[in-house]
Design a protein around this motif. Structure first.
Motif, PDB file in Angstrom:
ATOM      1  N   GLY A  30       0.812  -1.203   0.000  1.00  0.00           N
ATOM      2  CA  GLY A  30       0.000   0.000   0.000  1.00  0.00           C
ATOM      3  C   GLY A  30       0.848   1.257   0.000  1.00  0.00           C
ATOM      4  O   GLY A  30       0.548   2.224  -0.718  1.00  0.00           O
ATOM      5  N   LEU A  31       1.918   1.272   0.800  1.00  0.00           N
ATOM      6  CA  LEU A  31       2.796   2.436   0.864  1.00  0.00           C
ATOM      7  C   LEU A  31       3.448   2.704  -0.489  1.00  0.00           C
ATOM      8  O   LEU A  31       3.567   3.858  -0.925  1.00  0.00           O
ATOM      9  CB  LEU A  31       3.863   2.223   1.937  1.00  0.00           C
ATOM     10  N   SER A  32       3.888   1.658  -1.163  1.00  0.00           N
ATOM     11  CA  SER A  32       4.523   1.803  -2.470  1.00  0.00           C
ATOM     12  C   SER A  32       3.549   2.400  -3.486  1.00  0.00           C
ATOM     13  O   SER A  32       3.911   3.251  -4.306  1.00  0.00           O
ATOM     14  CB  SER A  32       5.040   0.441  -2.943  1.00  0.00           C
ATOM     15  N   ALA A  33       2.274   1.972  -3.419  1.00  0.00           N
ATOM     16  CA  ALA A  33       1.257   2.528  -4.318  1.00  0.00           C
ATOM     17  C   ALA A  33       0.940   3.975  -3.964  1.00  0.00           C
ATOM     18  O   ALA A  33       0.772   4.821  -4.850  1.00  0.00           O
ATOM     19  CB  ALA A  33      -0.008   1.671  -4.260  1.00  0.00           C
ATOM     20  N   VAL A  34       0.848   4.275  -2.665  1.00  0.00           N
ATOM     21  CA  VAL A  34       0.562   5.643  -2.220  1.00  0.00           C
ATOM     22  C   VAL A  34       1.632   6.602  -2.724  1.00  0.00           C
ATOM     23  O   VAL A  34       1.342   7.677  -3.267  1.00  0.00           O
ATOM     24  CB  VAL A  34       0.462   5.693  -0.679  1.00  0.00           C
ATOM     25  N   ARG A  35       2.890   6.228  -2.556  1.00  0.00           N
ATOM     26  CA  ARG A  35       3.968   7.128  -2.980  1.00  0.00           C
ATOM     27  C   ARG A  35       4.064   7.229  -4.501  1.00  0.00           C
ATOM     28  O   ARG A  35       4.468   8.261  -5.037  1.00  0.00           O
ATOM     29  CB  ARG A  35       5.282   6.670  -2.365  1.00  0.00           C
ATOM     30  N   SER A  36       3.689   6.163  -5.212  1.00  0.00           N
ATOM     31  CA  SER A  36       3.643   6.248  -6.680  1.00  0.00           C
ATOM     32  C   SER A  36       2.607   7.276  -7.121  1.00  0.00           C
ATOM     33  O   SER A  36       2.855   8.090  -8.017  1.00  0.00           O
ATOM     34  CB  SER A  36       3.312   4.879  -7.278  1.00  0.00           C
ATOM     35  N   LEU A  37       1.429   7.246  -6.498  1.00  0.00           N
ATOM     36  CA  LEU A  37       0.383   8.198  -6.840  1.00  0.00           C
ATOM     37  C   LEU A  37       0.767   9.616  -6.409  1.00  0.00           C
ATOM     38  O   LEU A  37       0.475  10.591  -7.108  1.00  0.00           O
ATOM     39  CB  LEU A  37      -0.935   7.775  -6.185  1.00  0.00           C
TER      40      LEU A  37
END
Length: 421
Positions: A30-37
């Motif tokens: 989830g963190l990796s997706a959040v920072r990508s967005l």
């Protein structure tokens, strides 16, 4: 190289009249997706089961607490969330539990949110290892020889497999992971048989396959966003995994030299089994005996833990998925391959276990999975969780010694490869 702030203040395509980006699931995925967005100027909602989640505490996330990832309960909570979003929301799944919980309820979810995912049966098929290897073999894709054991009489088939052997679960269950390692590398058939018998007695089924020879950095992955007619992919190489050769990505960077080969193979595989939309990825290992790339494990319908490496390198798969779900034009793509993504905690442990230096391609910019100067809370929380876990292991070892219990040790059953972030 020192880390730099790469997050945009606001992407031109993002406004209050657009659907809200929603990451469903937390942890490192989830963190990796959040920072990508966030790199694209989006401040996503993140649906987690606890506010004490590394994705929820990121400065770029707006946390939404779901009481559970149980299907009906989660569906009702998602519908209530939709009532607070005037422009709707576009879903990006980051974990298997909420994905598999909501997948069979997709027809009831679809009126409220935009999302893309494979059929429910295909998700199930690609989650179970034996079914995945069947699909790959039937369609002529390169995988190690694999055997599913469900009863003692099946053990005889192990004699037809080449040593060393890899033993691992057919599917992910709490019973298995409470008692056994994620996987084992075994050089003797007698030891493999003993372990398989114990797993059969406890779980009822187990996978045995031929071990793929090669060091930890012979593991590669292709991350894809599948779409007709234009799928997008990013290929990387693992520097280290934790545990080595068995676990999730500890460090990785682009693998341009073999990107075309693995991306073509990955997209062809998923198209051949009918997965033509949404997230999909494949992990490979290069067999040092003949140089062939063999498929190890797929992921379908959700992001991987290292998905941010694609964004750091200019191929932002999470942003592409959001734009497609929201009906927006895709962002321009320009590969910048000089970046390393690392889980700084696990990468240190892996290097120590392997007795190697923390080495990376020279001149590449290093980005920590947890620690960022401009977003420190995830690393602080992860440090606290790691300390709690370490104390728990010490307590379990002392308690087991007091009771005279002796759990399986790596010296008895050497660990093998597989992962599930």
């Amino acid at each position: 190289m020192p880390e730099q702030t790469i997050y945009a203040q606001q992407h031109p395509a993002v406004s209050d009249c657009m659907p809200a980006p929603i990451v469903v699931g937390g942890g490192i995925n989830g963190l990796s997706a959040v920072r990508s967005l966030a790199q694209a100027g989006l401040s996503p909602l993140v649906v987690v089961t606890s506010l004490f989640d590394v994705a929820a505490v990121s400065r770029y996330a707006r946390p939404v607490t779901a009481g559970t990832f149980d299907g009906e309960t989660l569906l009702n909570e998602m519908i209530r969330l939709r009532s607070r979003l005037p422009q709707g929301g576009a879903l990006i799944f980051a974990e298997d539990d909420p994905l598999l919980a909501l997948s069979p309820l997709r027809d009831r979810l679809a009126p409220y949110f935009d999302f893309k995912m494979p059929s429910h049966q295909l998700l199930l098929d690609l989650t179970v290892k034996e079914r995945f290897f069947q699909l790959a073999q039937q369609n002529g894709f390169p995988v190690p020889r694999t055997l599913l054991l469900r009863k003692y009489s099946d053990l005889a088939g192990m004699n037809d497999l080449r040593l060393p052997l890899c033993v691992k679960p057919n599917s992910h269950t709490k019973t298995y992971h409470d008692l056994f390692k994620k996987a084992y590398r075994l050089d003797k058939r007698s030891v493999a048989r003993q372990l398989c018998e114990r797993i059969l007695d406890t779980v009822g089924e187990v996978i045995v396959q031929e071990w793929i020879e090669g060091p930890n950095d012979s593991i590669y992955f292709s991350l894809c966003y599948m779409d007709e007619p234009a799928s997008v992919a990013f290929t990387g190489r693992k520097g280290r995994s934790w545990p080595p050769q068995i676990g999730i990505t500890a460090s990785c960077w682009p693998a341009q030299d073999i990107a075309q080969e693995l991306e073509d193979l990955t997209i062809h595989f998923f198209q051949s089994v009918g997965l033509t939309n949404g997230y999909a990825s494949m992990e490979y290992k290069r067999d040092q005996r003949d140089g062939r790339f063999l498929m190890v494990e797929p992921t379908a319908g959700r992001t991987d833990g290292q998905v941010e490496i694609s964004a750091l390198c200019g191929i932002n798969l999470c942003h592409i998925a959001y734009c497609d779900a929201a009906g927006l034009p895709r962002p321009p793509l320009e590969l910048d391959p000089h970046h390393v993504w690392r889980d700084e905690f696990r990468d240190f442990l892996a290097a120590r276990k392997l007795r190697t230096r923390l080495s990376y391609p020279p001149g590449y910019q290093i980005h920590n999975a947890f620690w960022r100067w401009n977003d420190p809370a995830p690393a602080l929380l992860q440090s606290a969780l790691n300390s709690k876990m370490a104390l728990g292991r010490v307590f379990d070892m002392v308690f087991a010694e007091h009771r005279g219990n002796h759990p399986l040790e790596p010296e008895t059953f050497n660990q093998s490869h597989t992962r599930r972030p």
